[in-house]
Design a protein around this motif. Structure first.
Motif, PDB file in Angstrom:
ATOM      1  N   ALA A 117       0.822  -1.215   0.000  1.00  0.00           N
ATOM      2  CA  ALA A 117       0.000   0.000   0.000  1.00  0.00           C
ATOM      3  C   ALA A 117       0.852   1.261   0.000  1.00  0.00           C
ATOM      4  O   ALA A 117       0.511   2.250  -0.642  1.00  0.00           O
ATOM      5  CB  ALA A 117      -0.950   0.001   1.200  1.00  0.00           C
ATOM      6  N   ARG A 118       1.982   1.253   0.700  1.00  0.00           N
ATOM      7  CA  ARG A 118       2.810   2.446   0.801  1.00  0.00           C
ATOM      8  C   ARG A 118       3.334   2.898  -0.561  1.00  0.00           C
ATOM      9  O   ARG A 118       3.530   4.083  -0.808  1.00  0.00           O
ATOM     10  CB  ARG A 118       3.989   2.207   1.754  1.00  0.00           C
ATOM     11  N   LEU A 119       3.534   1.952  -1.459  1.00  0.00           N
ATOM     12  CA  LEU A 119       4.114   2.282  -2.765  1.00  0.00           C
ATOM     13  C   LEU A 119       3.075   2.481  -3.869  1.00  0.00           C
ATOM     14  O   LEU A 119       3.444   2.806  -4.997  1.00  0.00           O
ATOM     15  CB  LEU A 119       5.108   1.197  -3.193  1.00  0.00           C
ATOM     16  N   LEU A 120       1.805   2.279  -3.572  1.00  0.00           N
ATOM     17  CA  LEU A 120       0.788   2.399  -4.618  1.00  0.00           C
ATOM     18  C   LEU A 120       0.752   3.795  -5.231  1.00  0.00           C
ATOM     19  O   LEU A 120       0.618   3.941  -6.446  1.00  0.00           O
ATOM     20  CB  LEU A 120      -0.599   2.058  -4.054  1.00  0.00           C
ATOM     21  N   CYS A 121       0.846   4.836  -4.407  1.00  0.00           N
ATOM     22  CA  CYS A 121       0.642   6.218  -4.870  1.00  0.00           C
ATOM     23  C   CYS A 121       1.737   7.148  -4.382  1.00  0.00           C
ATOM     24  O   CYS A 121       1.517   8.349  -4.235  1.00  0.00           O
ATOM     25  CB  CYS A 121      -0.708   6.729  -4.389  1.00  0.00           C
ATOM     26  N   ALA A 122       2.932   6.627  -4.104  1.00  0.00           N
ATOM     27  CA  ALA A 122       4.048   7.428  -3.604  1.00  0.00           C
ATOM     28  C   ALA A 122       4.893   7.902  -4.779  1.00  0.00           C
ATOM     29  O   ALA A 122       5.850   7.253  -5.176  1.00  0.00           O
ATOM     30  CB  ALA A 122       4.892   6.624  -2.611  1.00  0.00           C
ATOM     31  N   GLY A 123       4.505   9.015  -5.357  1.00  0.00           N
ATOM     32  CA  GLY A 123       5.160   9.581  -6.532  1.00  0.00           C
ATOM     33  C   GLY A 123       4.117   9.864  -7.589  1.00  0.00           C
ATOM     34  O   GLY A 123       3.115   9.132  -7.693  1.00  0.00           O
ATOM     35  N   PRO A 124       4.296  10.928  -8.379  1.00  0.00           N
ATOM     36  CA  PRO A 124       3.242  11.328  -9.318  1.00  0.00           C
ATOM     37  C   PRO A 124       2.929  10.305 -10.399  1.00  0.00           C
ATOM     38  O   PRO A 124       1.771  10.141 -10.777  1.00  0.00           O
ATOM     39  CB  PRO A 124       3.767  12.638  -9.914  1.00  0.00           C
ATOM     40  N   GLY A 125       3.921   9.584 -10.895  1.00  0.00           N
ATOM     41  CA  GLY A 125       3.668   8.565 -11.908  1.00  0.00           C
ATOM     42  C   GLY A 125       2.912   7.377 -11.342  1.00  0.00           C
ATOM     43  O   GLY A 125       1.965   6.872 -11.954  1.00  0.00           O
ATOM     44  N   ARG A 126       3.323   6.919 -10.165  1.00  0.00           N
ATOM     45  CA  ARG A 126       2.630   5.817  -9.494  1.00  0.00           C
ATOM     46  C   ARG A 126       1.191   6.205  -9.183  1.00  0.00           C
ATOM     47  O   ARG A 126       0.263   5.418  -9.358  1.00  0.00           O
ATOM     48  CB  ARG A 126       3.343   5.462  -8.195  1.00  0.00           C
ATOM     49  N   LEU A 127       1.016   7.431  -8.676  1.00  0.00           N
ATOM     50  CA  LEU A 127      -0.313   7.927  -8.318  1.00  0.00           C
ATOM     51  C   LEU A 127      -1.239   7.924  -9.536  1.00  0.00           C
ATOM     52  O   LEU A 127      -2.366   7.423  -9.475  1.00  0.00           O
ATOM     53  CB  LEU A 127      -0.185   9.332  -7.733  1.00  0.00           C
ATOM     54  N   ALA A 128      -0.754   8.465 -10.647  1.00  0.00           N
ATOM     55  CA  ALA A 128      -1.584   8.522 -11.855  1.00  0.00           C
ATOM     56  C   ALA A 128      -1.940   7.123 -12.342  1.00  0.00           C
ATOM     57  O   ALA A 128      -3.092   6.872 -12.731  1.00  0.00           O
ATOM     58  CB  ALA A 128      -0.869   9.309 -12.951  1.00  0.00           C
TER      59      ALA A 128
END
Length: 195
Positions: A117-128
């Motif tokens: 879960a921590r890495l799912l949306c950590a950074g703009p590319g991952r988030l998008a």
């Protein structure tokens, strides 16, 4: 939970103010998303901004009405989601860098191909990628589906916001316009790092 639409968040304000006010707001795209924990501000007078050299076909949304999405592809690989701010025609936006995922985790895991879960949306590319953002969202209003912005519940303390230097730019590198929720484990990188 009360809705916080773009009329509640004052997008007709300087990007560094909007960036800070967005911390703690829940962002949902078609019901998938979470609490915004990290943002970066970019202004027309900022040499690191896409709008610095004036309007182009790529950055046209930045010069449109505030309270809309500006979506672009970074390095030809990742989509990035920004919220346009300041008065129409100014060319300012806030990059949404990270969220704490809280809703639609199964969808996000499927889109990202990972469980952490921590890495799912950590950074703009991952988030998008986790939110299913692509160029079809460019220019869409933030106060209408598929977007929903939700204020923190009444009585919940405001998020404590830290500032730091922006990441991944080569100009205006000393402008402390990266903002994040203090203590969040969902940031793309720790705040307060000095170059």
């Amino acid at each position: 939970m009360p809705s916080r639409s773009s009329s509640v968040i004052d997008f007709d304000a300087p990007p560094e103010e909007v960036a800070q006010h967005l911390i703690g707001v829940t962002l949902l795209v078609d019901g998938v998303g979470g609490r915004i924990v990290e943002t970066e501000a970019y202004d027309r007078d900022d040499p690191a901004s896409h709008s610095f050299s004036g309007p182009t076909s790529r950055n046209a949304s930045m010069f449109g009405s505030p309270g809309r999405a500006y979506v672009y592809r970074s390095y030809g690989i990742h989509w990035c989601l920004n919220f346009v701010c300041r008065e129409k025609g100014h060319g300012a936006a806030v990059l949404i860098r990270a969220i704490e995922p809280t809703m639609g985790l199964d969808r996000m895991r499927e889109r990202r191909g990972l469980d952490e879960a921590r890495l799912l949306c950590a950074g703009p590319g991952r988030l998008a990628q986790a939110l299913g953002i692509d160029d079809g969202f460019n220019g869409k209003p933030l106060d209408a589906p598929p977007f929903l912005l939700i204020a923190p519940p009444d009585g919940e303390p405001d998020a404590v916001v830290d500032a730091g230097l922006r990441i991944g730019i080569s100009k205006a590198i000393d402008t402390p316009w990266r903002f994040g929720e203090k203590g969040s484990r969902f940031l793309s990188k720790p705040l307060g790092r000095k170059r």
